[in-house]
Structure formats: C-alpha cells, structure tokens
Design an enzyme around this catalytic site. Structure first.
Site, mmCIF file in Angstrom:
data_model
loop_
_atom_site.group_PDB
_atom_site.id
_atom_site.type_symbol
_atom_site.label_atom_id
_atom_site.label_comp_id
_atom_site.label_asym_id
_atom_site.label_seq_id
_atom_site.Cartn_x
_atom_site.Cartn_y
_atom_site.Cartn_z
ATOM 1 N N LYS A 34 0.864 -1.191 0.000
ATOM 2 C CA LYS A 34 0.000 0.000 0.000
ATOM 3 C C LYS A 34 0.893 1.231 0.000
ATOM 4 O O LYS A 34 1.790 1.337 0.832
ATOM 5 C CB LYS A 34 -0.892 -0.045 1.248
ATOM 6 N N ARG A 65 -11.496 -0.467 5.563
ATOM 7 C CA ARG A 65 -10.690 -1.130 6.597
ATOM 8 C C ARG A 65 -10.799 -0.364 7.909
ATOM 9 O O ARG A 65 -11.038 -0.940 8.955
ATOM 10 C CB ARG A 65 -9.232 -1.217 6.122
ATOM 11 N N ASP A 77 -18.693 17.122 14.306
ATOM 12 C CA ASP A 77 -17.559 17.555 13.477
ATOM 13 C C ASP A 77 -17.478 19.073 13.598
ATOM 14 O O ASP A 77 -18.516 19.734 13.732
ATOM 15 C CB ASP A 77 -17.784 17.150 12.017
ATOM 16 N N ALA A 115 -4.863 8.754 15.207
ATOM 17 C CA ALA A 115 -3.437 9.040 15.438
ATOM 18 C C ALA A 115 -2.599 8.057 14.625
ATOM 19 O O ALA A 115 -2.338 6.947 15.056
ATOM 20 C CB ALA A 115 -3.112 8.927 16.922
ATOM 21 N N LYS A 122 1.032 12.510 16.870
ATOM 22 C CA LYS A 122 -0.421 12.647 16.824
ATOM 23 C C LYS A 122 -1.071 11.918 18.014
ATOM 24 O O LYS A 122 -0.585 10.885 18.453
ATOM 25 C CB LYS A 122 -0.971 12.074 15.518
#
Lengths: 266, 266
Positions: free
Chosen positions: A67, A110, A158, A214, A219
């Site tokens: 990937k 995923r 959000d 994260a 992060k």
C-alpha cells in the site's frame, strides 16, 4: 502491465459491503494473530510541510501487497483527499502483478470495519449508542460499519456542522456537540490527531473508545491521563507505541508492552 | 485511478534511449549526493522459498515514488521474469498519483546505465574492452548502455551460450569464456550472486569491475579477497554493506564506512 486490472474507488465501494468488510477485517486480525500474515512496520517518506507518504507491505493468503498512501492534511483545502495512493497486489507464489486498487476505498472500509470489529469484541454487551467524533471520509465509514453491525443510533460531531449533518442524515442519526458524542456507549474518534479531543473526565466506566486518528508520530486524540485510565488494546504494538495513540503514554513510561492484541478467541 | 497513465515495458524502452538513461542516472547520483533526493533503505518482504519482494521509496524533483519489485530467481524456469512489479509515481506537492510504470524496463535501464556512469567516472581513461558476465536482462542492458557510451567491443559470457551469443550478435561483440570476459578493461558482472565469479587472481592493475548482481543478504559476485584488493566505490553504504557486494568484507571487519560514494565532482 497495461492489462493489470484496476479497481477504482467506486468499484471497491460497490463491490464490498460494510458487513463483508467487517468479516474480512475480523478474519484478517485472526490470521495475523496466528502468524499467517506478515506485516513489516511501514516506512515513512517525509514530504513536509504538506504531509508524508507511507509504504506498507504485507503478505498472506498467497498474496504479497504494497500500500502506497499519502497523508496530506491540508489537501482538502485544495479540493483533494488527504489520503491518496494505490495498493499493488502480487502473487506471492510467482510474483505476478494481479491488481491495482485505489487506496481510498480500501483504507476507508478497513478503518471503518476495525471500529465495528473492535466494538463487537471489546465493548459492553449492552452497548448501543455511537458517538462519532470527526465526520470525514474515515469517520463516516466507521459510522456506516457500526450501523451495519447494528450499533446506533448515534451522535455525529464535526467542527464542520455540514459534515456532521450529512452523516447523521444518511444514517438517521443526529448531529450534536462533542460532549454529546463523548457521552455515548461506543465513542469513535477519527480526527487529524493534532490535539486531543478525549480528556480524562470523558473516561466513564463501561464506555468503549475506538481511537483511529493518530496515525503518525506526534499525533494523539486522547490526553495521556485518559489513555492510562482505560483498559488498552491495540492491533500492532510497534506502530501504536511509536506512531499511534499509545505513544505519549509509552514515552512517559506509564504503559508497557503488556498492552496486547486480544482480538483472537483462545 | 482508472485514468492513471500506465507505462508498460515496451513504452519505457521505446521512450528512453540508453544515452538518455545514462544522463538521467548520472544526474540522479549527483542530486542524491547533494541531498536533493531521499531514499530510505528498502524493506524486504520474504516470500521463501520462491524469493522476496522489496518496497523501495524515494522522493525528489517534486515526485514521491515507490518501487514494488520481486526477486524470484526460479521464475525463468516457469517462463516468468525474475523481476516483476511496478513503480507508483505520485506528486510530492499534492500527493496526486501521476503514473504507474512497469518495473522491468526501469530496473533494466537503471542497472545498465549505472554500469556506464561508473565506467565513465571510475575506469581508466583508456579503458575500452568490456567483459559481460551474465547475459540476462540486466547484463544485456548493461552491455547496451556501455556500448552507447562508446565502450567495446566486448566479450559476453553466460552459462547459457545462446544468451551470450544473442547479446554478442546484437552488439557486434563476441561470445567467450568467463576468463576471457574477466580479462577485459571494464568487467561488468550481473549474475544471481549465489557464488562468486571474481577471484583474487582476476584483480589486475587498471581493471574496472561493475558488480551489479548482489542485491540481497548472502549474495556476492566476488570473493572477499578480491573485494579488498580493489579501490571500492558504492552508491548506498547501508545497502551495499548489509545486503550487497561489500557485505562479506564488512562482516569480516576488513572494510569500513570509509568506502564512500565518489560520483560527484567537487
């Protein structure tokens, strides 16, 4: 090479339902825990200040795959996705290239399916309500997969109220405040991870947190005090402890390798 | 993704001449030495007993790219190439995927061009004759690039006399024995690296060796005694010293990091 089958975003989304993604991801966790899959730590390629690329190889089930994916947080301001790239799938038997798959759909399915598998295995039996913190592409797919696994209704939060409203409308859930989302049974965070959204005070007995945002050094979506107040599960210790949600607590010496994967039934 | 331009083997070979490859590779070495390109060490994914895959990221010139490539030494017996895979090219500015390139042509041109650049920079000014040891795809491209750089004529050796004869016929060179090839001015080895072909006795004053075959741990084309008898140059110390031609001498404690890249004019 020019005959290589190419699966773009729409083809993957049309071809794999959230329930199929959940079962595939569950199966993959079990096989990985049994040593049937290899997954060396990803390699980061810095592309500061815009972001970075990751090369993520894996092998199992007769396949070897790679990937190649970006994380460019500022991309949406230019009308481009944060996550772009492709998955190259080869035969691990004879090395023949088999397919090229747009990374966005696989990454979204995923990530979303992980939220559902984790809730099914780790949340309380009677958990129902879902709090979604971050309603971008991956937060939305986490919500869709949780809904497919019969969780909900939920509260969508959000900073962009339109994003929260769209997702809530699609699923028949509600848009709400961050505090409302954090008060649900299954809290699913998919934020950029630049500053914590989960504080120590949000950790209540019985709440399940999916912390999915994260994805690199520096992060975090939860402050260290919140992390150490939880019973902790991770999929890949190396990644979670060096470039993931557990990193801050590990660096502070508050948690150790005892934190283990527990997805596999004994 | 389905609109991603795909460059297959023939398109690359038709589009880039050996001389263009040589100039590009020279430029890439210079830029890399100046720190303009990043190239983290490749990641190996074992696929024993058939071979392995490598994920090789790099960034520079506004591009971020990932080479995903196999090394399956037994593949030719099944009519398949040893080296298969693709290069994914993305913009390092906005992460947009730009192209998919068959790995075989780029790997062959790059490997071949390296032989020519190294000979131009490091061989004696009056070196002309070329010894090719190993006339597979990459040995052949090394010979073509050396011929394009006006080296030759040469002696082509391969355990398969047909392979040596084809390459010699194409270039107007001659097929010959291993000893004949090793007696030339510019000896270019591109063998599988399973056993050394260059012995101490083959190292004569003024001869230049291009050792291109040892591309993983345990491989070597020259015995350690031959390696340490040479003035040594490598492109990437990490790779050459851990999974390349220098590994045996490094592990024996006979050479150290002082072996450095010297492609760049001061």
């Amino acid at each position: 090479m020019s005959e290589l089958p190419v699966y773009d975003l729409d083809a993957v989304i049309a071809g794999i339902s959230p329930l199929e993604a959940i079962e595939s991801v569950r199966d993959a966790f079990v096989r990985h825990a049994h040593g049937e899959w290899e997954m060396p730590p990803k390699v980061y390629l810095d592309a500061a200040p815009a972001g970075d690329f990751r090369a993520m190889p894996a092998k199992g089930g007769g396949l070897a795959m790679l990937k190649w994916v970006s994380s460019f947080p500022g991309n949406p301001a230019q009308g481009l996705p944060v996550v772009m790239g492709a998955i190259l799938v080869s035969s691990s038997e004879d090395a023949r290239p088999l397919a090229l798959i747009d990374v966005r759909a696989v990454t979204a399915l995923r990530t979303g399916a992980v939220a559902a598998v984790a809730a099914q295995e780790l949340a309380r039996e009677d958990a129902t309500s879902v709090g979604v913190v971050g309603c971008g592409r991956h937060g939305s797919w986490a919500a869709r997969c949780l809904a497919a696994a019969e969780y909900g209704p939920g509260i969508c939060f959000d900073p962009d109220p339109d994003a929260a409203g769209r997702l809530a409308g699609e699923l028949g859930w509600e848009a709400g405040s961050l505090e409302d989302a954090l008060a649900c049974d299954v809290v699913t965070c998919v934020t950029p991870g630049e500053e914590p959204v989960v504080r120590r005070a949000h950790v209540r007995p019985g709440v399940h947190f999916n912390m999915l945002g994260a994805d690199g050094p520096g992060k975090a979506e939860a402050e260290v005090g919140a992390v150490v107040a939880c019973r902790l599960f991770c999929d890949e210790w190396e990644q979670a402890s060096h470039g993931g949600e557990l990193t801050g607590a590990v660096e502070a010496g508050l948690i150790t390798r005892d934190v283990e994967v527990e997805f596999v039934a004994d």
